[in-house]
Design a protein around this motif. Structure first.
Motif, mmCIF file in Angstrom:
data_model
loop_
_atom_site.group_PDB
_atom_site.id
_atom_site.type_symbol
_atom_site.label_atom_id
_atom_site.label_comp_id
_atom_site.label_asym_id
_atom_site.label_seq_id
_atom_site.Cartn_x
_atom_site.Cartn_y
_atom_site.Cartn_z
ATOM 1 N N PRO A 1 3.331 2.109 1.352
ATOM 2 C CA PRO A 1 3.828 0.807 2.090
ATOM 3 C C PRO A 1 4.346 1.331 3.583
ATOM 4 C CG PRO A 1 4.954 1.321 -0.189
ATOM 5 C CD PRO A 1 4.072 2.428 0.237
ATOM 6 N N ILE A 2 4.437 0.420 4.285
ATOM 7 C CA ILE A 2 4.826 0.666 5.762
ATOM 8 C C ILE A 2 5.744 -0.483 6.031
ATOM 9 C CG2 ILE A 2 2.698 -0.222 6.729
ATOM 10 C CD1 ILE A 2 3.225 1.724 8.976
ATOM 11 N N ILE A 3 6.835 -0.339 6.832
ATOM 12 C CA ILE A 3 7.736 -1.172 7.401
ATOM 13 C C ILE A 3 7.485 -1.116 8.968
ATOM 14 C CG2 ILE A 3 9.994 -2.032 7.843
ATOM 15 C CD1 ILE A 3 10.624 -0.611 5.194
ATOM 16 N N ARG B 1 6.787 4.298 4.745
ATOM 17 C CA ARG B 1 6.511 4.702 6.264
ATOM 18 C C ARG B 1 7.304 3.885 7.090
ATOM 19 N NH1 ARG B 1 5.929 9.560 4.873
ATOM 20 N NH2 ARG B 1 4.094 10.096 4.213
ATOM 21 N N PHE B 2 7.945 4.150 8.185
ATOM 22 C CA PHE B 2 8.348 3.237 9.204
ATOM 23 C C PHE B 2 7.787 3.656 10.435
ATOM 24 C CE2 PHE B 2 11.479 4.116 5.919
ATOM 25 C CZ PHE B 2 12.106 2.973 5.754
ATOM 26 N N PHE C 1 6.112 -5.976 6.292
ATOM 27 C CA PHE C 1 6.218 -4.791 5.182
ATOM 28 C C PHE C 1 4.631 -5.126 4.705
ATOM 29 C CE2 PHE C 1 6.767 -3.760 0.701
ATOM 30 C CZ PHE C 1 6.956 -2.314 1.072
ATOM 31 N N ILE C 2 3.831 -4.027 4.880
ATOM 32 C CA ILE C 2 2.667 -3.937 4.423
ATOM 33 C C ILE C 2 2.630 -3.215 2.975
ATOM 34 C CG2 ILE C 2 0.094 -3.205 4.778
ATOM 35 C CD1 ILE C 2 1.083 -3.401 7.759
ATOM 36 N N GLU C 3 2.122 -3.802 2.121
ATOM 37 C CA GLU C 3 2.096 -2.831 0.651
ATOM 38 C C GLU C 3 0.768 -3.393 -0.107
ATOM 39 O OE1 GLU C 3 5.504 -2.452 -2.835
ATOM 40 O OE2 GLU C 3 5.203 -4.420 -2.094
ATOM 41 N N ASN C 4 0.161 -2.443 -0.563
ATOM 42 C CA ASN C 4 -1.133 -2.513 -1.287
ATOM 43 C C ASN C 4 -2.001 -3.555 -0.410
ATOM 44 O OD1 ASN C 4 -0.158 -1.037 -3.414
ATOM 45 N ND2 ASN C 4 0.929 -2.986 -4.207
#
Length: 90
Positions: free
Chosen positions: A12-14, A40-41, A67-70
């Motif tokens: 996941p990335i913020i 991650r940020f 927010f990127i997840e999957n």
């Protein structure tokens, strides 16, 4: 596969506004309460974020958190709700 693709697909990335004090305090809160250090940020102002935004065809302004997840991209309140799923509630 480059590092941005790997990050956005496996972790996941913020993406947040690195100039905004509220955003920075929010990131610090997430870090302090995040049982999943794999998140991650990256700030909108960074080159990595700009590459990721272009690569993924993201069309949003910097006033919204992403927010990127999957492999899925969430923004605004949906992003915040997804992030809260990773926060330690104890």
């Amino acid at each position: 596969m480059n590092d941005l693709e790997l990050i956005s697909k496996s972790q996941p990335i913020i993406i947040y506004d690195g100039i905004c004090r509220f955003c920075n305090k929010s990131v610090q809160f997430i870090l302090d309460n995040n049982p999943n250090p794999a998140i991650r940020f990256v700030s909108f102002q960074s080159q990595k974020a700009q590459k990721l935004i272009v690569q993924r065809g993201i069309t949003t302004d910097m006033s919204s958190i992403l927010f990127i997840e999957n492999g899925k991209i969430y923004n605004k309140s949906t992003a915040v709700l997804r992030i809260l799923n990773h926060i330690d509630s104890s």
